[in-house]
Design a protein around this motif. Structure first.
Motif, short mmCIF file in Angstrom:
data_model
loop_
_atom_site.label_atom_id
_atom_site.label_comp_id
_atom_site.label_asym_id
_atom_site.label_seq_id
_atom_site.Cartn_x
_atom_site.Cartn_y
_atom_site.Cartn_z
N THR A 18 26.05 -12.87 -11.75
CA THR A 18 26.08 -11.62 -12.52
C THR A 18 24.65 -11.16 -12.71
OG1 THR A 18 25.91 -12.72 -14.65
CG2 THR A 18 28.14 -12.41 -13.74
N GLN A 19 24.47 -9.93 -13.17
CA GLN A 19 23.10 -9.44 -13.38
C GLN A 19 22.38 -10.29 -14.42
OE1 GLN A 19 22.53 -5.21 -13.74
NE2 GLN A 19 20.64 -5.45 -14.88
N HIS A 20 23.08 -10.67 -15.49
CA HIS A 20 22.44 -11.49 -16.53
C HIS A 20 22.01 -12.84 -15.95
CE1 HIS A 20 21.56 -13.31 -20.37
NE2 HIS A 20 22.37 -14.33 -20.05
N GLU A 21 22.89 -13.45 -15.14
CA GLU A 21 22.54 -14.74 -14.53
C GLU A 21 21.37 -14.58 -13.57
OE1 GLU A 21 26.88 -16.96 -14.41
OE2 GLU A 21 26.37 -15.49 -12.87
N TYR A 22 21.38 -13.48 -12.82
CA TYR A 22 20.27 -13.23 -11.88
C TYR A 22 18.96 -13.09 -12.62
CZ TYR A 22 17.06 -10.86 -8.81
OH TYR A 22 15.94 -10.54 -8.11
N GLU A 23 18.97 -12.33 -13.73
CA GLU A 23 17.74 -12.09 -14.49
C GLU A 23 17.15 -13.38 -15.03
OE1 GLU A 23 18.86 -9.23 -17.41
OE2 GLU A 23 18.81 -7.54 -16.00
N THR A 24 17.98 -14.30 -15.44
CA THR A 24 17.46 -15.56 -15.98
C THR A 24 16.93 -16.48 -14.89
OG1 THR A 24 19.67 -16.59 -15.86
CG2 THR A 24 19.07 -15.48 -17.93
N ASN A 25 17.31 -16.22 -13.64
CA ASN A 25 16.86 -17.06 -12.53
C ASN A 25 15.71 -16.44 -11.72
OD1 ASN A 25 18.71 -19.59 -12.03
ND2 ASN A 25 20.04 -17.96 -12.78
N GLU A 26 15.47 -15.15 -11.93
CA GLU A 26 14.41 -14.49 -11.16
C GLU A 26 13.05 -15.05 -11.54
OE1 GLU A 26 14.03 -9.98 -9.91
OE2 GLU A 26 13.16 -10.29 -11.90
N LEU A 27 12.24 -15.37 -10.57
CA LEU A 27 10.91 -15.94 -10.81
C LEU A 27 9.90 -14.82 -11.01
CD1 LEU A 27 9.11 -18.48 -10.89
CD2 LEU A 27 8.76 -18.18 -8.42
N PHE A 28 9.31 -14.79 -12.20
CA PHE A 28 8.34 -13.75 -12.52
C PHE A 28 6.96 -14.14 -11.99
CE2 PHE A 28 5.09 -12.03 -15.41
CZ PHE A 28 5.28 -10.67 -15.15
N LEU A 29 6.33 -13.25 -11.24
CA LEU A 29 5.00 -13.49 -10.67
C LEU A 29 3.99 -12.58 -11.33
CD1 LEU A 29 6.00 -13.51 -6.88
CD2 LEU A 29 5.83 -15.47 -8.43
N GLU A 30 2.79 -13.10 -11.54
CA GLU A 30 1.70 -12.29 -12.09
C GLU A 30 0.82 -11.79 -10.96
OE1 GLU A 30 -0.36 -14.60 -14.97
OE2 GLU A 30 1.29 -14.53 -16.43
N HIS A 31 0.09 -10.73 -11.21
CA HIS A 31 -0.82 -10.21 -10.18
C HIS A 31 -2.05 -9.60 -10.83
CE1 HIS A 31 1.09 -6.41 -11.32
NE2 HIS A 31 0.05 -5.79 -10.76
N SER A 32 -3.14 -9.63 -10.10
CA SER A 32 -4.36 -8.94 -10.51
C SER A 32 -4.49 -7.67 -9.68
CB SER A 32 -5.58 -9.83 -10.31
OG SER A 32 -5.70 -10.19 -8.94
N LYS A 33 -5.30 -6.73 -10.15
CA LYS A 33 -5.45 -5.45 -9.46
C LYS A 33 -6.66 -5.47 -8.53
CE LYS A 33 -3.14 -2.46 -12.81
NZ LYS A 33 -3.26 -1.23 -13.63
N ALA A 34 -6.43 -5.09 -7.29
CA ALA A 34 -7.53 -4.95 -6.34
C ALA A 34 -8.22 -3.60 -6.57
CB ALA A 34 -7.00 -5.00 -4.90
N PRO A 35 -9.52 -3.51 -6.31
CA PRO A 35 -10.21 -2.23 -6.48
C PRO A 35 -9.78 -1.23 -5.42
CG PRO A 35 -11.67 -3.83 -5.45
CD PRO A 35 -10.43 -4.57 -5.83
N ARG A 36 -10.00 0.03 -5.70
CA ARG A 36 -9.74 1.07 -4.71
C ARG A 36 -10.64 0.82 -3.51
NH1 ARG A 36 -11.14 7.50 -4.80
NH2 ARG A 36 -13.10 6.64 -4.10
N PRO A 37 -10.14 0.99 -2.28
CA PRO A 37 -11.00 0.77 -1.10
C PRO A 37 -12.31 1.54 -1.20
CG PRO A 37 -8.74 1.12 -0.43
CD PRO A 37 -8.78 1.39 -1.92
N ASP A 38 -13.40 0.89 -0.84
CA ASP A 38 -14.73 1.47 -0.95
C ASP A 38 -15.01 2.41 0.23
OD1 ASP A 38 -17.27 2.07 -1.80
OD2 ASP A 38 -18.17 0.25 -0.96
N LYS A 39 -14.24 3.48 0.28
CA LYS A 39 -14.38 4.50 1.31
C LYS A 39 -14.24 5.86 0.66
CE LYS A 39 -12.25 1.58 4.88
NZ LYS A 39 -11.20 1.50 5.92
N VAL A 40 -14.80 6.87 1.28
CA VAL A 40 -14.64 8.22 0.77
C VAL A 40 -13.17 8.64 0.94
CG1 VAL A 40 -15.30 10.64 1.03
CG2 VAL A 40 -17.02 8.83 1.28
N HIS A 41 -12.54 9.06 -0.15
CA HIS A 41 -11.15 9.50 -0.13
C HIS A 41 -11.13 11.03 -0.01
CE1 HIS A 41 -10.41 5.42 -1.19
NE2 HIS A 41 -9.18 5.60 -1.60
N ILE A 42 -10.62 11.51 1.12
CA ILE A 42 -10.55 12.94 1.38
C ILE A 42 -9.10 13.39 1.27
CG2 ILE A 42 -10.99 14.79 3.04
CD1 ILE A 42 -13.14 12.99 4.31
#
Length: 256
Positions: A3-27
């Motif tokens: 069920t959705q409730h069972e799925y939610e309790t089993n889903e593995l939560f992952l953390e992430h850090s933010k990468a910087p915007r690519p160091d290129k001129v954005h046109i």
């Protein structure tokens, strides 16, 4: 099946850090619905120094001042849909003839409604800056446009203080037909223009004209700088953000 409730309790939560915007001129680019050339040409130029984020604006393809002026109605909406949430460094509108008809100041205003304060360019604005950079006072024109579009081009060049020795015109009526002009036709037309009158630079107008890849061949044959719409727009976009481009193989303007 869980069920959705069972799925939610089993889903593995992952953390992430933010990468910087690519160091290129954005046109951020607003291009015409009829343009078949500008994307491929810009991809030849950007290399590792810039990234292009684009959207299109409707154009009927009719090479009349009225049809070109109507493009202005869609520019702001098109610009607002470019890479939502990603800041641009510079905005660009990819049509030479419409920029001439609508006006550089109005184009800048329409492009930056949602991005106030950032620089903006277009092929006509870029070309004018390129002529100054190349110290070209006498500028001849290879134009694919009909006469009613060529005359405003001539008027604005003269008003900016340039001498226009010759305008050679193909008088093509549809924008989508401009992309089919052959290299042989460009070269022969350029020869005729320069035979007619001496010039400091030759402007090959229209982002749909597939001239970029032939610039060096034409320069070598004619001995004058060749400025094309897409080349000039890209050069100007980069210089507006302090990144003077230096690219071999695409004419004197980009060679530094």
């Amino acid at each position: 099946m869980l069920t959705q409730h069972e799925y939610e309790t089993n889903e593995l939560f992952l953390e992430h850090s933010k990468a910087p915007r690519p160091d290129k001129v954005h046109i951020g680019l607003v291009q015409l619905s009829t343009d078949h050339s500008i994307e491929a040409d810009l991809n030849r130029l950007i290399g590792s120094s810039a990234m292009i984020f684009s959207n299109r604006v409707y154009y009927s393809s009719s090479m009349t001042k009225e049809a070109l002026a109507e493009i202005s109605q869609g520019i702001t909406k098109s610009a607002s849909l470019i890479a939502t949430g990603l800041p641009m460094d510079v905005m660009a509108f990819g049509c030479t003839s419409a920029s001439i008809v609508i006006g550089n100041d109005k184009i800048r205003e329409l492009l930056t409604v949602d991005n106030p304060g950032i620089p903006a360019t277009n092929p006509w604005m870029g070309a004018l800056a390129a002529f100054e950079h190349l110290r070209a006072k006498r500028v001849s024109i290879f134009s694919p446009y009909p006469t009613e579009v060529n005359y405003p081009l001539y008027q604005q060049l003269v008003a900016e203080g340039f001498t226009v020795p010759t305008i050679g015109a193909l008088r093509i009526e549809k924008d989508t037909d401009i992309t089919t002009v052959s290299f042989e036709s460009m070269l022969e037309g350029a020869r005729r223009i320069l035979e007619h009158s001496p010039t400091d630079a030759l402007f090959m107008s229209c982002t749909n004209l597939r001239a970029l890849e032939h610039i060096e061949k034409i320069e070598a044959e004619l001995g004058v700088p060749i400025v094309t719409s897409t080349q000039a727009m890209y050069w100007h976009a980069m210089t507006l953000v302090g990144k003077q481009p230096k690219i071999e193989g695409f004419g004197q303007l980009l060679a530094g």
